[in-house]
Design an enzyme around this catalytic site. Sequence first.
Site, PDB file in Angstrom:
ATOM      1  N   ASN A  90       5.014   4.871   9.156  1.00 44.01           N
ATOM      2  CA  ASN A  90       5.841   3.731   9.551  1.00 44.01           C
ATOM      3  C   ASN A  90       5.654   2.533   8.629  1.00 44.01           C
ATOM      4  O   ASN A  90       6.377   1.548   8.745  1.00 44.01           O
ATOM      5  CB  ASN A  90       5.514   3.278  10.975  1.00 44.01           C
ATOM      6  CG  ASN A  90       6.353   3.980  12.025  1.00 44.01           C
ATOM      7  OD1 ASN A  90       5.846   4.757  12.805  1.00 44.01           O
ATOM      8  ND2 ASN A  90       7.656   3.694  12.037  1.00 44.01           N
ATOM      9  N   SER A  91       4.670   2.583   7.744  1.00 45.22           N
ATOM     10  CA  SER A  91       4.414   1.456   6.854  1.00 45.22           C
ATOM     11  C   SER A  91       5.681   1.049   6.119  1.00 45.22           C
ATOM     12  O   SER A  91       6.365   1.877   5.514  1.00 45.22           O
ATOM     13  CB  SER A  91       3.347   1.828   5.825  1.00 45.22           C
ATOM     14  OG  SER A  91       2.074   1.841   6.393  1.00 45.22           O
ATOM     15  N   ASP A 136       0.316  -7.624   1.424  1.00 46.23           N
ATOM     16  CA  ASP A 136       0.696  -6.221   1.618  1.00 46.23           C
ATOM     17  C   ASP A 136       2.208  -6.058   1.631  1.00 46.23           C
ATOM     18  O   ASP A 136       2.762  -5.330   2.457  1.00 46.23           O
ATOM     19  CB  ASP A 136       0.089  -5.651   2.897  1.00 46.23           C
ATOM     20  CG  ASP A 136       0.161  -4.123   2.941  1.00 46.23           C
ATOM     21  OD1 ASP A 136       0.220  -3.513   1.861  1.00 46.23           O
ATOM     22  OD2 ASP A 136       0.185  -3.550   4.046  1.00 46.23           O
ATOM     23  N   HIS A 144       0.808  -1.215   0.000  1.00 51.85           N
ATOM     24  CA  HIS A 144       0.000   0.000   0.000  1.00 51.85           C
ATOM     25  C   HIS A 144       0.847   1.273   0.000  1.00 51.85           C
ATOM     26  O   HIS A 144       0.332   2.358  -0.282  1.00 51.85           O
ATOM     27  CB  HIS A 144      -0.992   0.011   1.175  1.00 51.85           C
ATOM     28  CG  HIS A 144      -0.385   0.218   2.520  1.00 51.85           C
ATOM     29  ND1 HIS A 144      -0.091  -0.825   3.369  1.00 51.85           N
ATOM     30  CD2 HIS A 144      -0.021   1.339   3.177  1.00 51.85           C
ATOM     31  CE1 HIS A 144       0.417  -0.342   4.491  1.00 51.85           C
ATOM     32  NE2 HIS A 144       0.467   0.967   4.402  1.00 51.85           N
TER      33      HIS A 144
END
Length: 485
Positions: free
Chosen positions: A230-231, A155, A125
């Site tokens: 932080n992804s 993801d 994402h």
Amino acid sequence: MQARWIPTIFTIAVLALGSVAGSLNPAHAQNNIQNDDRRLPTSQAEIKMSFSPLVKQTAPAVVNIYTKKVVEQRQRTPFFNDPFFKQFFGERFGGAFGAPRQRVERSLGSGVIVSGDGTIVTNHHVIDGASEIRVVLHDNREFDADLVGSDERTDLAVLKLRGVETALPAISFGDSDAVEVGDLVLAIGNPFGVGQTVTSGIVSALARAGVTGQDYQSFIQTDAAINPGNSGGALIDIDGKLIGVNSAIFTKSGGSNGIGFAVPVNMVKVVMRGLISGDLRRPWIGATGQAVTADLASSLELDRPHGVLISAIRDGSPAQRGGLLAGDVVVAVNGLPVDNPNELKFRIATLELDGSAKLTVLRRGKETILSMPLEVAPEEPARDESVIEGTNPFSGAKVANMNPALADELGVDTLSEGVVILGVARDSLARRARLQAGDYIVEINGQKIDSVARLKEVVKAGQRGRDWKIAVKRDGKVLTGEFTL
């Protein structure tokens, strides 16, 4: 205010009318505390010990990722679809007021260098739909990056930096199967775009499911503060090994509430190898089941609720050829416990193809070990993907024969059969009939539909103006309707 799950990506939208300046051993599998080499600090000096050496070792391998995506938006007026205005102004009315306008979306996330040649792992994402990807290293060097591959179901995504001339700092992989609740961890990323940040905490839970829309879920839960941006960042253990890639947070306010989730590194390794090789395939089991509840445990005479009760098995599947039976309770895969269907699916998906998995099964109260082959889901029957045409309620619908491979791709029950709708075109008869992607076509005018070929035959025999009686299965329920075209 209700709680909501959100991915930890930080997004800024900008109109495209101008540019924007833009040492504890983790492999502790024993439960006997007397044999565990971990201990509490016993002196003031030990209490004052810092994470600084660990951060210096790992932080240079965590990067900031900036993406750019151009999106077209069409402005509408309340009168755009009014027949009266169209009669007098025609399409010029729509062109003047409905002309597309470009908008630039800039997003910020994090990533982890896993190889000195510039290979980076991040979240799907973070880079989804990006036309440009820019990576900024810990020492402020900047590189353009190419997308090697992306997997929405887990993801995860893999990037490769351009123009890397010298080896970059990289984090080595740990073993997420060896992680235990209570282990100390550090989360490293770039929350809110303020710059690289390190937070510490513990592993607060394992094998968490139902966190996001992905169907391969067995997240590591941590109370180390994780925030938007932080992804794709690193979750590391006390030995400086990567044990997870930060993916989502549970929040009411949009900020960290002390519950963050990371994709386990053992899944990361499998997906990364598949994306780099261009052959991302996963084993399937070919069986369905449910988590064992307290009531089920009592009726099955189990000592406690645990495992997955198998309810159905597909003929010819790995589960059947491995000797699994309906009524069996699967409690472990290769010695690792499973307590729900998501965890069972996850454990199988992290194993290498063309080998075998050892299933620990409780059958009529007795434990047995089964060897199940690890294979990809088959394309049987052939999908025969087609777009239905003509004057009928299914015109404009994209359909296919459901098979295990397609079911696995869609994240639905791999025992599903029949003709499924994959998509519905705008302004089509199928859309007017309120058909949806995911519907199974059961019956047309009293005739059973068991294949795409049969569907084509039935709709071709139909005539304009006749009445159509159709039945579709949606969310397990059969819905019927009558239409006159």
